[in-house]
Design a protein around this motif. Structure first.
Motif, PDB file in Angstrom:
ATOM      1  N   ILE A 112      13.397  50.180  61.404  1.00 42.98           N
ATOM      2  CA  ILE A 112      13.390  50.204  62.874  1.00 42.98           C
ATOM      3  C   ILE A 112      14.597  49.489  63.459  1.00 42.98           C
ATOM      4  O   ILE A 112      15.183  49.956  64.429  1.00 42.98           O
ATOM      5  N   LYS A 113      14.975  48.373  62.832  1.00 48.16           N
ATOM      6  CA  LYS A 113      16.157  47.653  63.311  1.00 48.16           C
ATOM      7  C   LYS A 113      17.348  48.604  63.407  1.00 48.16           C
ATOM      8  O   LYS A 113      18.041  48.668  64.407  1.00 48.16           O
ATOM      9  N   ARG A 114      17.541  49.353  62.311  1.00 49.15           N
ATOM     10  CA  ARG A 114      18.670  50.279  62.243  1.00 49.15           C
ATOM     11  C   ARG A 114      18.530  51.396  63.285  1.00 49.15           C
ATOM     12  O   ARG A 114      19.495  51.794  63.923  1.00 49.15           O
ATOM     13  N   LYS A 115      17.301  51.856  63.433  1.00 46.12           N
ATOM     14  CA  LYS A 115      17.020  52.926  64.397  1.00 46.12           C
ATOM     15  C   LYS A 115      17.420  52.472  65.810  1.00 46.12           C
ATOM     16  O   LYS A 115      18.057  53.211  66.550  1.00 46.12           O
ATOM     17  N   LEU A 116      17.034  51.246  66.153  1.00 45.78           N
ATOM     18  CA  LEU A 116      17.331  50.733  67.490  1.00 45.78           C
ATOM     19  C   LEU A 116      18.837  50.533  67.666  1.00 45.78           C
ATOM     20  O   LEU A 116      19.402  50.861  68.714  1.00 45.78           O
ATOM     21  N   ILE A 117      19.481  50.001  66.624  1.00 49.41           N
ATOM     22  CA  ILE A 117      20.928  49.774  66.709  1.00 49.41           C
ATOM     23  C   ILE A 117      21.641  51.096  66.929  1.00 49.41           C
ATOM     24  O   ILE A 117      22.558  51.195  67.739  1.00 49.41           O
ATOM     25  N   SER A 118      21.181  52.148  66.216  1.00 52.70           N
ATOM     26  CA  SER A 118      21.822  53.457  66.372  1.00 52.70           C
ATOM     27  C   SER A 118      21.595  54.013  67.772  1.00 52.70           C
ATOM     28  O   SER A 118      22.365  54.838  68.253  1.00 52.70           O
ATOM     29  N   ARG A 119      20.533  53.553  68.425  1.00 55.79           N
ATOM     30  CA  ARG A 119      20.285  53.972  69.822  1.00 55.79           C
ATOM     31  C   ARG A 119      21.060  53.112  70.807  1.00 55.79           C
ATOM     32  O   ARG A 119      20.939  53.282  72.009  1.00 55.79           O
ATOM     33  N   GLY A 120      21.793  52.117  70.267  1.00 58.82           N
ATOM     34  CA  GLY A 120      22.535  51.220  71.141  1.00 58.82           C
ATOM     35  C   GLY A 120      21.665  50.145  71.761  1.00 58.82           C
ATOM     36  O   GLY A 120      21.963  49.610  72.827  1.00 58.82           O
ATOM     37  N   LYS A 127      17.377  45.153  74.615  1.00 61.29           N
ATOM     38  CA  LYS A 127      18.241  45.544  75.721  1.00 61.29           C
ATOM     39  C   LYS A 127      19.441  46.289  75.160  1.00 61.29           C
ATOM     40  O   LYS A 127      19.776  46.111  73.992  1.00 61.29           O
ATOM     41  N   PRO A 128      20.094  47.104  75.982  1.00 64.94           N
ATOM     42  CA  PRO A 128      21.286  47.795  75.491  1.00 64.94           C
ATOM     43  C   PRO A 128      22.308  46.793  74.978  1.00 64.94           C
ATOM     44  O   PRO A 128      22.511  45.742  75.584  1.00 64.94           O
ATOM     45  N   SER A 129      22.895  47.101  73.830  1.00 61.30           N
ATOM     46  CA  SER A 129      23.870  46.174  73.264  1.00 61.30           C
ATOM     47  C   SER A 129      25.260  46.788  73.330  1.00 61.30           C
ATOM     48  O   SER A 129      25.422  47.981  73.157  1.00 61.30           O
ATOM     49  N   TYR A 130      26.247  45.974  73.595  1.00 60.84           N
ATOM     50  CA  TYR A 130      27.622  46.428  73.594  1.00 60.84           C
ATOM     51  C   TYR A 130      28.175  46.245  72.189  1.00 60.84           C
ATOM     52  O   TYR A 130      27.882  45.243  71.546  1.00 60.84           O
ATOM     53  N   THR A 153      33.906  56.355  67.414  1.00 57.46           N
ATOM     54  CA  THR A 153      33.674  57.657  68.043  1.00 57.46           C
ATOM     55  C   THR A 153      32.622  57.543  69.130  1.00 57.46           C
ATOM     56  O   THR A 153      31.547  57.002  68.905  1.00 57.46           O
ATOM     57  N   MET A 154      32.965  58.041  70.296  1.00 62.50           N
ATOM     58  CA  MET A 154      31.994  58.048  71.392  1.00 62.50           C
ATOM     59  C   MET A 154      31.224  59.352  71.384  1.00 62.50           C
ATOM     60  O   MET A 154      31.776  60.401  71.100  1.00 62.50           O
ATOM     61  N   GLN A 155      29.957  59.268  71.686  1.00 65.88           N
ATOM     62  CA  GLN A 155      29.135  60.462  71.816  1.00 65.88           C
ATOM     63  C   GLN A 155      29.084  60.857  73.291  1.00 65.88           C
ATOM     64  O   GLN A 155      29.232  60.008  74.165  1.00 65.88           O
ATOM     65  N   SER A 156      28.880  62.149  73.504  1.00 69.34           N
ATOM     66  CA  SER A 156      28.757  62.623  74.875  1.00 69.34           C
ATOM     67  C   SER A 156      27.612  61.904  75.579  1.00 69.34           C
ATOM     68  O   SER A 156      26.534  61.749  75.020  1.00 69.34           O
ATOM     69  N   GLY A 157      27.855  61.437  76.770  1.00 73.54           N
ATOM     70  CA  GLY A 157      26.819  60.737  77.522  1.00 73.54           C
ATOM     71  C   GLY A 157      26.794  59.250  77.258  1.00 73.54           C
ATOM     72  O   GLY A 157      26.099  58.505  77.938  1.00 73.54           O
ATOM     73  N   GLN A 158      27.541  58.799  76.228  1.00 71.30           N
ATOM     74  CA  GLN A 158      27.567  57.378  75.909  1.00 71.30           C
ATOM     75  C   GLN A 158      28.487  56.648  76.888  1.00 71.30           C
ATOM     76  O   GLN A 158      29.451  57.209  77.377  1.00 71.30           O
ATOM     77  N   ASN A 159      28.178  55.404  77.134  1.00 74.37           N
ATOM     78  CA  ASN A 159      28.976  54.599  78.034  1.00 74.37           C
ATOM     79  C   ASN A 159      29.361  53.313  77.316  1.00 74.37           C
ATOM     80  O   ASN A 159      28.512  52.604  76.813  1.00 74.37           O
ATOM     81  N   ILE A 160      30.649  53.020  77.203  1.00 74.48           N
ATOM     82  CA  ILE A 160      31.093  51.836  76.489  1.00 74.48           C
ATOM     83  C   ILE A 160      31.586  50.803  77.499  1.00 74.48           C
ATOM     84  O   ILE A 160      32.341  51.130  78.408  1.00 74.48           O
ATOM     85  N   SER A 161      31.144  49.577  77.333  1.00 77.20           N
ATOM     86  CA  SER A 161      31.535  48.532  78.266  1.00 77.20           C
ATOM     87  C   SER A 161      32.357  47.459  77.575  1.00 77.20           C
ATOM     88  O   SER A 161      32.214  47.211  76.388  1.00 77.20           O
ATOM     89  N   PHE A 162      33.226  46.833  78.305  1.00 76.81           N
ATOM     90  CA  PHE A 162      34.050  45.749  77.807  1.00 76.81           C
ATOM     91  C   PHE A 162      33.806  44.531  78.688  1.00 76.81           C
ATOM     92  O   PHE A 162      33.841  44.631  79.913  1.00 76.81           O
TER      93      PHE A 162
END
Length: 252
Positions: A112-120, A127-130, A153-162
């Motif tokens: 599950i840890k991995r599953k959640l990380i892959s979901r960001g 919470k969403p992780s950067y 690699t960014m996926q469509s619909g993904q949002n990357i924050s700095f």
DNA sequence: AATGCGTCCAACCGCAAGGAT
DNA sequence: AATCCTTGCGGTTGGACGCAT
């Protein structure tokens, strides 16, 4: 006088249980029921400590245990309960008939840890992780960014924050200064329809229109259909803007 | 076939809570 | 109130296994 050990370690077996040991334990508990774990090994003729017997029974031999893979529904229940309860595996197990706390704990750590990380999603905070590699430590003195973001690699619909944070040169730790809390984000091209429901974009768009044209009404469809959106949030005054504005200006 | 590496999970360990004396 | 005992919990470990080289 200290606490007495749970068993005499010199005279107990350790490690994996044999079939014979399992059978002895099952037969004893069938006859006498659970409990009195400390005296159980002696009574059952097992060279194990009571703790070990209890664990073996609860996690492996109990007849009501559910075997096999976790279902998607169980996954979601575990995720939701963990968000609510944290690492309270026994409480989580109590809500999943046939599953043990040990089993859930293992499943959490391996799947599950991995599953959640892959979901960001951060598995601890939910919470969403950067991505850590995209945190840029900007040094205002030298204007040098010591840690450059790595390629990914960014996926469509993904949002990357700095996040731009202030670096403490005395102890080399980074900390967030609320006065310079600059958050930048970038997303892949998306259709106008996709951002139409975003209040922030529409708010900015409305302000921009007023700045440029006063009360003059313009069709919102003049925004390009496909574009890369760049947004920024400034901690100082919580100002928000995005380049939808710039894009529109270019278009006009 | 041998080796190295990563993953999985049963089992162990230390600690704390709560009941009994 | 102090001490002891039992049970239960959560973190960690280590061995078995599978896969890649």
């Amino acid at each position: 006088m200290g606490r007495s050990p749970c068993c005499e370690k010199e005279h107990t077996n350790k490690g994996a249980w044999t079939k014979e040991e399992d059978e002895r334990l099952i037969n004893y508990i069938k006859k006498h029921g659970e409990g009195c774990w400390r005296s159980l090994p002696k009574s059952a003729g097992l060279l194990r400590c009571g703790k070990s017997c209890r664990l073996r029974w609860i996690n492996y031999l109990r007849p009501d245990l559910k075997r096999g893979n976790f279902t998607e529904d169980e996954d979601e229940v575990i995720i939701n309960l963990h968000a609510l309860l944290g690492n309270k595996w026994s409480l989580i197990a109590a809500r999943l008939p046939g599953r043990t706390d040990n089993e859930i704990k293992n499943y959490w750590n391996t799947h599950i840890k991995r599953k959640l990380i892959s979901r960001g999603i951060d598995p601890q905070t939910h919470k969403p992780s950067y991505p850590k590699d995209n945190i840029i430590n900007y040094d205002p003195e030298t204007s040098i960014s010591p840690k450059q973001p790595q390629n990914f690699t960014m996926q469509s619909g993904q949002n990357i924050s700095f996040n731009v944070t202030k670096s403490d040169s005395n102890n080399s730790n980074n900390y967030e200064d609320p006065r310079i809390n600059l958050e930048l984000s970038i997303s892949l091209p998306q259709s106008y329809d996709a951002i139409k429901g975003c209040d922030e974009h529409l708010k900015v768009e409305k302000i921009n229109r007023q700045e440029l044209f006063g009360s003059k009404s313009l069709s919102i469809s003049s925004i390009p259909k496909q574009f890369v959106c760049l947004c920024y949030n400034l901690g100082n005054g919580s100002r928000t803007a995005c380049n939808c504005v710039t894009m529109k200006r270019y278009k006009l």
